[in-house]
Scaffold this motif. Structure first.
Motif, mmCIF file in Angstrom:
data_model
loop_
_atom_site.group_PDB
_atom_site.id
_atom_site.type_symbol
_atom_site.label_atom_id
_atom_site.label_comp_id
_atom_site.label_asym_id
_atom_site.label_seq_id
_atom_site.Cartn_x
_atom_site.Cartn_y
_atom_site.Cartn_z
ATOM 1 N N TRP A 52 0.856 -1.179 0.000
ATOM 2 C CA TRP A 52 0.000 0.000 0.000
ATOM 3 C C TRP A 52 0.894 1.231 0.000
ATOM 4 O O TRP A 52 1.690 1.428 0.921
ATOM 5 C CB TRP A 52 -0.878 -0.044 1.226
ATOM 6 N N GLU A 53 0.803 2.039 -1.013
ATOM 7 C CA GLU A 53 1.634 3.240 -1.089
ATOM 8 C C GLU A 53 0.992 4.334 -0.244
ATOM 9 O O GLU A 53 0.292 5.214 -0.745
ATOM 10 C CB GLU A 53 1.826 3.683 -2.541
ATOM 11 N N SER A 54 1.254 4.239 1.064
ATOM 12 C CA SER A 54 0.626 5.123 2.038
ATOM 13 C C SER A 54 1.553 5.312 3.238
ATOM 14 O O SER A 54 2.336 4.417 3.566
ATOM 15 C CB SER A 54 -0.699 4.505 2.513
ATOM 16 N N VAL A 65 9.031 -1.375 14.376
ATOM 17 C CA VAL A 65 7.947 -0.962 13.485
ATOM 18 C C VAL A 65 8.417 0.181 12.588
ATOM 19 O O VAL A 65 9.027 1.142 13.055
ATOM 20 C CB VAL A 65 6.713 -0.502 14.292
ATOM 21 N N THR A 66 8.141 0.035 11.307
ATOM 22 C CA THR A 66 8.377 1.106 10.345
ATOM 23 C C THR A 66 7.021 1.552 9.836
ATOM 24 O O THR A 66 6.192 0.722 9.458
ATOM 25 C CB THR A 66 9.245 0.612 9.158
ATOM 26 N N ASN A 67 6.799 2.852 9.815
ATOM 27 C CA ASN A 67 5.552 3.413 9.305
ATOM 28 C C ASN A 67 5.791 4.037 7.942
ATOM 29 O O ASN A 67 6.706 4.851 7.776
ATOM 30 C CB ASN A 67 5.024 4.502 10.245
ATOM 31 N N GLY A 68 4.994 3.643 6.967
ATOM 32 C CA GLY A 68 5.026 4.288 5.669
ATOM 33 C C GLY A 68 5.719 3.511 4.578
ATOM 34 O O GLY A 68 6.672 2.778 4.808
ATOM 35 N N TRP A 69 5.195 3.707 3.371
ATOM 36 C CA TRP A 69 5.701 3.037 2.183
ATOM 37 C C TRP A 69 7.135 3.463 1.873
ATOM 38 O O TRP A 69 8.003 2.623 1.652
ATOM 39 C CB TRP A 69 4.775 3.337 1.004
ATOM 40 N N GLN A 70 7.384 4.770 1.857
ATOM 41 C CA GLN A 70 8.715 5.262 1.505
ATOM 42 C C GLN A 70 9.758 4.815 2.524
ATOM 43 O O GLN A 70 10.856 4.400 2.159
ATOM 44 C CB GLN A 70 8.730 6.791 1.372
ATOM 45 N N LEU A 119 19.460 -16.491 4.215
ATOM 46 C CA LEU A 119 18.604 -15.948 5.267
ATOM 47 C C LEU A 119 17.220 -16.534 5.073
ATOM 48 O O LEU A 119 16.799 -16.814 3.951
ATOM 49 C CB LEU A 119 18.522 -14.425 5.185
ATOM 50 N N GLN A 120 16.490 -16.684 6.176
ATOM 51 C CA GLN A 120 15.113 -17.178 6.060
ATOM 52 C C GLN A 120 14.318 -16.784 7.292
ATOM 53 O O GLN A 120 14.878 -16.428 8.323
ATOM 54 C CB GLN A 120 15.087 -18.685 5.878
ATOM 55 N N GLY A 121 13.029 -16.848 7.147
ATOM 56 C CA GLY A 121 12.144 -16.533 8.259
ATOM 57 C C GLY A 121 10.700 -16.743 7.849
ATOM 58 O O GLY A 121 10.401 -17.372 6.834
ATOM 59 N N HIS A 122 9.815 -16.198 8.647
ATOM 60 C CA HIS A 122 8.373 -16.294 8.409
ATOM 61 C C HIS A 122 7.783 -14.897 8.261
ATOM 62 O O HIS A 122 8.396 -13.912 8.672
ATOM 63 C CB HIS A 122 7.685 -17.022 9.570
ATOM 64 N N PHE A 123 6.582 -14.854 7.710
ATOM 65 C CA PHE A 123 5.887 -13.572 7.580
ATOM 66 C C PHE A 123 4.395 -13.763 7.742
ATOM 67 O O PHE A 123 3.858 -14.854 7.510
ATOM 68 C CB PHE A 123 6.189 -12.900 6.226
ATOM 69 N N SER A 124 3.756 -12.697 8.163
ATOM 70 C CA SER A 124 2.299 -12.611 8.098
ATOM 71 C C SER A 124 1.988 -11.278 7.428
ATOM 72 O O SER A 124 2.555 -10.240 7.783
ATOM 73 C CB SER A 124 1.645 -12.718 9.477
ATOM 74 N N LEU A 125 1.138 -11.336 6.433
ATOM 75 C CA LEU A 125 0.777 -10.167 5.648
ATOM 76 C C LEU A 125 -0.717 -9.928 5.759
ATOM 77 O O LEU A 125 -1.510 -10.843 5.521
ATOM 78 C CB LEU A 125 1.130 -10.361 4.173
ATOM 79 N N THR A 126 -1.082 -8.712 6.105
ATOM 80 C CA THR A 126 -2.485 -8.316 6.077
ATOM 81 C C THR A 126 -2.705 -7.567 4.774
ATOM 82 O O THR A 126 -1.997 -6.600 4.471
ATOM 83 C CB THR A 126 -2.836 -7.418 7.275
ATOM 84 N N TRP A 134 -5.645 -5.452 -4.566
ATOM 85 C CA TRP A 134 -5.188 -6.039 -3.313
ATOM 86 C C TRP A 134 -3.774 -5.559 -3.023
ATOM 87 O O TRP A 134 -2.884 -5.692 -3.864
ATOM 88 C CB TRP A 134 -5.208 -7.565 -3.392
ATOM 89 N N VAL A 135 -3.580 -4.978 -1.833
ATOM 90 C CA VAL A 135 -2.269 -4.476 -1.408
ATOM 91 C C VAL A 135 -1.990 -4.897 0.028
ATOM 92 O O VAL A 135 -2.904 -5.093 0.824
ATOM 93 C CB VAL A 135 -2.167 -2.935 -1.539
ATOM 94 N N ILE A 136 -0.716 -4.994 0.342
ATOM 95 C CA ILE A 136 -0.287 -5.313 1.712
ATOM 96 C C ILE A 136 -0.382 -4.032 2.523
ATOM 97 O O ILE A 136 0.235 -3.024 2.176
ATOM 98 C CB ILE A 136 1.160 -5.846 1.726
ATOM 99 N N ILE A 137 -1.137 -4.080 3.628
ATOM 100 C CA ILE A 137 -1.235 -2.911 4.504
ATOM 101 C C ILE A 137 -0.408 -3.098 5.771
ATOM 102 O O ILE A 137 -0.106 -2.126 6.464
ATOM 103 C CB ILE A 137 -2.693 -2.562 4.858
ATOM 104 N N ALA A 138 -0.046 -4.342 6.082
ATOM 105 C CA ALA A 138 0.806 -4.626 7.235
ATOM 106 C C ALA A 138 1.607 -5.886 6.946
ATOM 107 O O ALA A 138 1.077 -6.891 6.490
ATOM 108 C CB ALA A 138 -0.017 -4.800 8.503
ATOM 109 N N ASP A 139 2.922 -5.795 7.209
ATOM 110 C CA ASP A 139 3.847 -6.892 6.966
ATOM 111 C C ASP A 139 4.629 -7.126 8.248
ATOM 112 O O ASP A 139 5.303 -6.212 8.732
ATOM 113 C CB ASP A 139 4.797 -6.503 5.820
ATOM 114 N N HIS A 140 4.508 -8.317 8.798
ATOM 115 C CA HIS A 140 5.306 -8.694 9.966
ATOM 116 C C HIS A 140 6.216 -9.831 9.521
ATOM 117 O O HIS A 140 5.766 -10.945 9.315
ATOM 118 C CB HIS A 140 4.416 -9.135 11.119
#
Length: 142
Positions: A52-54, A65-70, A119-126, A134-140
């Motif tokens: 989400w470009e927001s 936590v990082t806030n914002g697309w840029q 490198l590897q790990g897990h993610f959850s995307l809202t 459809w855009v990702i609004i939160a990425d953990h």
């Protein structure tokens, strides 16, 4: 005969609904595939097209936590300054589920194959459907 007609009508209704749900989930999966391809060609700007470009985009990672697309793009560019650092990305999807008409959850694994060490790990995307996309609004990601 009447019961057969009702069963057929219910099947058609269920099938039509399932196709719509699948179409949304397929759009999400295709976006993730495009992100993989963009990453693997070293194109972080195209990789970010799935987000989400927001200023309200949330990215949660090992640094907090990082806030914002840029800001998220800037962090990617700082952490992965070249294709050697980026390596080759592979997503493995564990769960892709619509939570409502316009919100979905994706849980998965990410893996970077790199010459200097994987490198590897897990993610959850809202995900949210905004203006028909459809855009990702939160990425953990961890």
């Amino acid at each position: 005969m009447k019961n057969l007609f009702i069963i057929i009508a219910l099947f058609i209704t269920q099938f039509t609904f399932a196709q719509k749900v699948d179409k949304d989930l397929e759009a999400i999966k295709e976006t993730l595939s495009r992100q993989e391809r963009a990453w693997n060609t070293g194109n972080l700007d195209d990789f970010m097209n799935g987000y989400w470009e927001s200023d309200n985009l949330l990215f949660i990672g090992k640094s907090g936590v990082t806030n914002g697309w840029q800001a998220t793009l800037d962090n990617y560019k700082k952490s992965y300054p070249n294709t050697d650092a980026m390596g080759k990305l592979t997503f493995t999807l564990i769960k892709v589920e619509k939570l409502s008409k316009n919100v979905a959850l994706v849980i998965g694994k990410w893996h970077l194959s790199r010459t200097k060490g994987d490198l590897q790990g897990h993610f959850s995307l809202t995900w949210k459907k905004i203006n028909g996309k459809w855009v990702i609004i939160a990425d953990h990601s961890s």
